[in-house]
Design a protein around this motif. Structure first.
Motif, PDB file in Angstrom:
ATOM      1  N   LYS A   4     -11.931  -5.411   2.633  1.00 37.53           N
ATOM      2  CA  LYS A   4     -12.259  -3.888   2.174  1.00 37.53           C
ATOM      3  C   LYS A   4     -11.371  -2.830   3.066  1.00 37.53           C
ATOM      4  N   LEU A   5     -10.718  -2.083   2.156  1.00 35.38           N
ATOM      5  CA  LEU A   5      -9.902  -0.992   2.901  1.00 35.38           C
ATOM      6  C   LEU A   5     -11.028   0.144   2.466  1.00 35.38           C
ATOM      7  N   ILE A   6     -11.523   0.658   3.661  1.00 38.68           N
ATOM      8  CA  ILE A   6     -12.474   1.940   3.417  1.00 38.68           C
ATOM      9  C   ILE A   6     -11.378   3.284   3.442  1.00 38.68           C
ATOM     10  N   THR A   7     -11.284   3.902   2.128  1.00 36.09           N
ATOM     11  CA  THR A   7     -10.685   5.097   2.282  1.00 36.09           C
ATOM     12  C   THR A   7     -10.885   5.806   0.768  1.00 36.09           C
ATOM     13  N   SER A   8     -10.498   7.018   0.494  1.00 34.93           N
ATOM     14  CA  SER A   8     -10.832   7.596  -0.519  1.00 34.93           C
ATOM     15  C   SER A   8      -9.437   7.906  -1.095  1.00 34.93           C
ATOM     16  N   ASN A   9      -8.282   7.366  -0.343  1.00 35.77           N
ATOM     17  CA  ASN A   9      -7.011   7.681  -0.630  1.00 35.77           C
ATOM     18  C   ASN A   9      -6.356   6.619  -1.461  1.00 35.77           C
ATOM     19  N   ARG A  10      -6.217   6.999  -2.829  1.00 34.44           N
ATOM     20  CA  ARG A  10      -5.751   5.484  -3.555  1.00 34.44           C
ATOM     21  C   ARG A  10      -4.000   5.263  -3.382  1.00 34.44           C
ATOM     22  N   HIS A  11      -3.716   6.146  -3.000  1.00 31.83           N
ATOM     23  CA  HIS A  11      -2.011   5.816  -2.707  1.00 31.83           C
ATOM     24  C   HIS A  11      -2.019   4.823  -1.262  1.00 31.83           C
ATOM     25  N   LYS A  12      -2.883   5.001  -0.328  1.00 34.13           N
ATOM     26  CA  LYS A  12      -3.184   4.152   0.787  1.00 34.13           C
ATOM     27  C   LYS A  12      -3.083   2.837   0.272  1.00 34.13           C
ATOM     28  N   PHE A  13      -4.120   2.679  -0.532  1.00 35.06           N
ATOM     29  CA  PHE A  13      -4.667   1.489  -1.154  1.00 35.06           C
ATOM     30  C   PHE A  13      -3.445   0.813  -1.852  1.00 35.06           C
ATOM     31  N   GLU A  14      -2.761   1.549  -2.798  1.00 35.46           N
ATOM     32  CA  GLU A  14      -1.851   0.855  -3.725  1.00 35.46           C
ATOM     33  C   GLU A  14      -0.556   0.306  -2.761  1.00 35.46           C
ATOM     34  N   GLU A  15      -0.269   1.078  -1.647  1.00 29.75           N
ATOM     35  CA  GLU A  15       0.953   0.837  -0.749  1.00 29.75           C
ATOM     36  C   GLU A  15       0.282  -0.296  -0.177  1.00 29.75           C
ATOM     37  N   MET A  16      -0.552  -0.283   0.429  1.00 31.05           N
ATOM     38  CA  MET A  16      -1.135  -1.453   1.296  1.00 31.05           C
ATOM     39  C   MET A  16      -1.416  -2.898   0.328  1.00 31.05           C
ATOM     40  N   ASN A  17      -1.800  -2.480  -0.718  1.00 30.85           N
ATOM     41  CA  ASN A  17      -2.273  -3.762  -1.723  1.00 30.85           C
ATOM     42  C   ASN A  17      -0.929  -4.485  -1.823  1.00 30.85           C
ATOM     43  N   GLN A  18       0.205  -3.757  -2.430  1.00 31.92           N
ATOM     44  CA  GLN A  18       1.558  -4.156  -2.419  1.00 31.92           C
ATOM     45  C   GLN A  18       2.082  -5.103  -1.716  1.00 31.92           C
ATOM     46  N   LYS A  19       1.999  -4.780  -0.428  1.00 35.02           N
ATOM     47  CA  LYS A  19       2.039  -5.652   0.786  1.00 35.02           C
ATOM     48  C   LYS A  19       1.358  -6.822   0.964  1.00 35.02           C
ATOM     49  N   LEU A  20      -0.049  -6.839   0.621  1.00 33.01           N
ATOM     50  CA  LEU A  20      -0.846  -7.706   0.895  1.00 33.01           C
ATOM     51  C   LEU A  20      -1.298  -8.836  -0.112  1.00 33.01           C
ATOM     52  N   LYS A  21      -0.535  -8.721  -1.502  1.00 35.33           N
ATOM     53  CA  LYS A  21      -0.602  -9.489  -2.393  1.00 35.33           C
ATOM     54  C   LYS A  21      -0.424 -10.842  -1.865  1.00 35.33           C
ATOM     55  N   GLY A  22      -1.232 -11.814  -2.379  1.00 35.85           N
ATOM     56  CA  GLY A  22      -1.118 -13.405  -2.089  1.00 35.85           C
ATOM     57  C   GLY A  22      -1.478 -13.508  -0.584  1.00 35.85           C
ATOM     58  N   VAL A  23      -1.823 -12.343   0.309  1.00 35.71           N
ATOM     59  CA  VAL A  23      -2.374 -12.549   1.573  1.00 35.71           C
ATOM     60  C   VAL A  23      -3.872 -12.635   1.535  1.00 35.71           C
ATOM     61  N   VAL A  24      -4.223 -11.345   1.234  1.00 30.15           N
ATOM     62  CA  VAL A  24      -5.865 -11.119   1.308  1.00 30.15           C
ATOM     63  C   VAL A  24      -6.093 -10.577  -0.196  1.00 30.15           C
ATOM     64  N   ASP A  25      -7.450 -10.512  -0.471  1.00 27.58           N
ATOM     65  CA  ASP A  25      -7.765  -9.732  -1.706  1.00 27.58           C
ATOM     66  C   ASP A  25      -8.213  -8.615  -1.111  1.00 27.58           C
ATOM     67  N   LEU A  26      -7.698  -7.392  -1.175  1.00 25.28           N
ATOM     68  CA  LEU A  26      -7.590  -6.093  -0.844  1.00 25.28           C
ATOM     69  C   LEU A  26      -8.701  -5.439  -1.983  1.00 25.28           C
TER      70      LEU A  26
END
Ligand code: IMP
Length: 181
Positions: A4-26
């Motif tokens: 889980k990424l604890i945030t209210s900022n969707r941009h942070k989520f999208e940037e991190m999710n792009q990097k973590l694809k295939g590594v972890v289910d964010l």
């Protein structure tokens, strides 16, 4: 594995999710938490993480970031969020008017709670401030920051290009390296 990424900022989520694809289910988890005032993003993130441990089920992370302007002795740094909400990026440009020394650094700290232990990952990105805001992508101070090696602001670059050099992409890369082990 889920994280889980604890945030209210969707941009942070999208940037991190792009990097973590295939590594972890964010997943984005919107849970408010108090942020202490401290001199470094590392201290703030560590405190927030500890506060959240009893409130969140399972593995989770937070991301705390900010921009430091060299000519302003590191301001706004840990106050970036407050400064953005009050005077905004235009306020920073006003403070910097006529100043030719425009070096600035973005810093991102990720605090991870993983299988009962706390881990911290830090990334930074150096660049320069523009004299006017440019671009409409991204968030926060993106329109006034040109990363070293580029001619365009973060707000003019697409997310994938920002994600090749940004502070957050670097802290996220360290997180990915840790999770892959
Ligand atoms: P926080 O990490 O949510 O406490 O706030 C960080 C603040 O720094 C945000 O409100 C943004 O204004 C700024 N910031 C952090 N990362 C970025 C970025 O990648 N681009 C632009 N502004 C950022």
């Amino acid at each position: 594995m889920e994280l889980k990424l604890i945030t209210s900022n969707r941009h942070k989520f999208e940037e991190m999710n792009q990097k973590l694809k295939g590594v972890v289910d964010l997943s984005l988890y919107n849970q408010a938490y108090p942020e202490i005032q401290a001199d470094t993003a590392l201290d703030i993130a560590r405190n927030s993480l500890t506060t959240l441990v009893p409130l969140i089920d399972g593995n989770f992370c937070i991301e705390d970031s900010g921009i430091s302007v060299e000519a302003l002795k590191g301001f706004p740094g840990p106050y970036s969020s407050y400064v953005y909400r009050t005077i905004g990026w235009q306020g920073i440009l006003d403070l910097m008017a006529q100043n030719p020394q425009r070096n600035a650094t973005f810093v991102s700290v990720i605090g991870l709670y993983w299988k009962g232990d706390i881990h911290m990952f830090q990334g930074s990105c150096e660049g320069t401030l523009t004299f006017e805001g440019k671009g409409d992508q991204g968030f926060g101070f993106d329109p006034i920051f040109v990363p070293d090696g580029h001619q365009l602001t973060f707000a003019e670059l697409d997310m994938e290009t920002k994600n090749q050099v940004s502070h957050r992409s670097r802290s996220t890369q360290l997180l990915a390296d840790f999770l892959r082990k």
